[in-house]
Design a protein around this motif. Structure first.
Motif, PDB file in Angstrom:
ATOM      1  N   ALA A 250       5.395   9.412  -3.411  1.00 49.01           N
ATOM      2  CA  ALA A 250       4.780   8.200  -2.870  1.00 49.01           C
ATOM      3  C   ALA A 250       5.590   7.669  -1.697  1.00 49.01           C
ATOM      4  N   PHE A 251       4.861   7.284  -0.652  1.00 44.88           N
ATOM      5  CA  PHE A 251       5.461   6.717   0.548  1.00 44.88           C
ATOM      6  C   PHE A 251       4.906   5.316   0.766  1.00 44.88           C
ATOM      7  N   PRO A 252       5.754   4.343   1.016  1.00 47.79           N
ATOM      8  CA  PRO A 252       5.227   3.015   1.346  1.00 47.79           C
ATOM      9  C   PRO A 252       4.601   3.043   2.734  1.00 47.79           C
TER      10      PRO A 252
ATOM     11  N   LYS B 119      -4.594   7.100  -1.502  1.00 42.98           N
ATOM     12  CA  LYS B 119      -4.260   5.748  -1.066  1.00 42.98           C
ATOM     13  C   LYS B 119      -4.408   4.786  -2.230  1.00 42.98           C
ATOM     14  N   THR B 120      -3.327   4.078  -2.543  1.00 44.23           N
ATOM     15  CA  THR B 120      -3.310   3.139  -3.650  1.00 44.23           C
ATOM     16  C   THR B 120      -2.324   2.020  -3.331  1.00 44.23           C
TER      17      THR B 120
ATOM     18  N   LEU C   7      -5.911  -1.582   5.348  1.00 47.00           N
ATOM     19  CA  LEU C   7      -4.963  -1.866   4.270  1.00 47.00           C
ATOM     20  C   LEU C   7      -5.535  -2.906   3.307  1.00 47.00           C
ATOM     21  N   ASP C   8      -6.253  -3.897   3.838  1.00 46.53           N
ATOM     22  CA  ASP C   8      -6.905  -4.892   2.973  1.00 46.53           C
ATOM     23  C   ASP C   8      -7.960  -4.226   2.091  1.00 46.53           C
TER      24      ASP C   8
ATOM     25  N   VAL D  90       0.856  -1.185   0.000  1.00 46.76           N
ATOM     26  CA  VAL D  90       0.000   0.000   0.000  1.00 46.76           C
ATOM     27  C   VAL D  90       0.897   1.241   0.000  1.00 46.76           C
ATOM     28  N   LEU D  91       0.490   2.248  -0.766  1.00 43.11           N
ATOM     29  CA  LEU D  91       1.225   3.510  -0.858  1.00 43.11           C
ATOM     30  C   LEU D  91       0.333   4.671  -0.472  1.00 43.11           C
TER      31      LEU D  91
END
Length: 113
Positions: free
Chosen positions: A89-91, A63-64, A100-101, A7-8
């Motif tokens: 973008a940040f992990p 959120k992607t 997150l799911d 997720v980023l």
């Protein structure tokens, strides 16, 4: 067992609320992102082409997943009015697993709509 998609959190600033909503709707309609938070009234200071600039902007928190990042970046570049849009973008290394799911599910190319 497969490894869950990374997720980023992608950040970008746009000049106004209208642009923020247009870009956010496009990303959501294309199922490239699960959510976009629009934070109005950001005051930005930066150097552009050798000149110190100030601007009122609107910040997007997008959120992607890593799997959709290239498409998200391309969409932002295509719709963004700036010559060089901010796209960072940040992990996401930790977070509520259910959230997150959900991000992964919403951005899954193979999901049934």
């Amino acid at each position: 067992m497969s490894i869950p998609a990374q997720v980023l959190l992608v950040c970008s600033n746009v000049p106004d609320l209208e642009c923020a909503k247009k870009l956010s709707r496009h990303l959501l309609e294309q199922q490239l992102v699960a959510c976009v938070n629009i934070l109005p009234a950001v005051h930005s200071m930066y150097r552009w082409q050798g000149v110190l600039e100030e601007a009122s902007e609107v910040m997007l928190q997008i959120k992607t997943t890593q799997a959709r990042y290239a498409e998200v970046e391309a969409a932002i570049k295509a719709l963004h009015p700036y010559e060089v849009p901010e796209i960072i973008a940040f992990p996401v290394t930790e977070g509520a697993s259910a959230y997150l799911d959900w991000v992964r599910q919403e951005t899954n190319k193979d999901r049934n709509v």
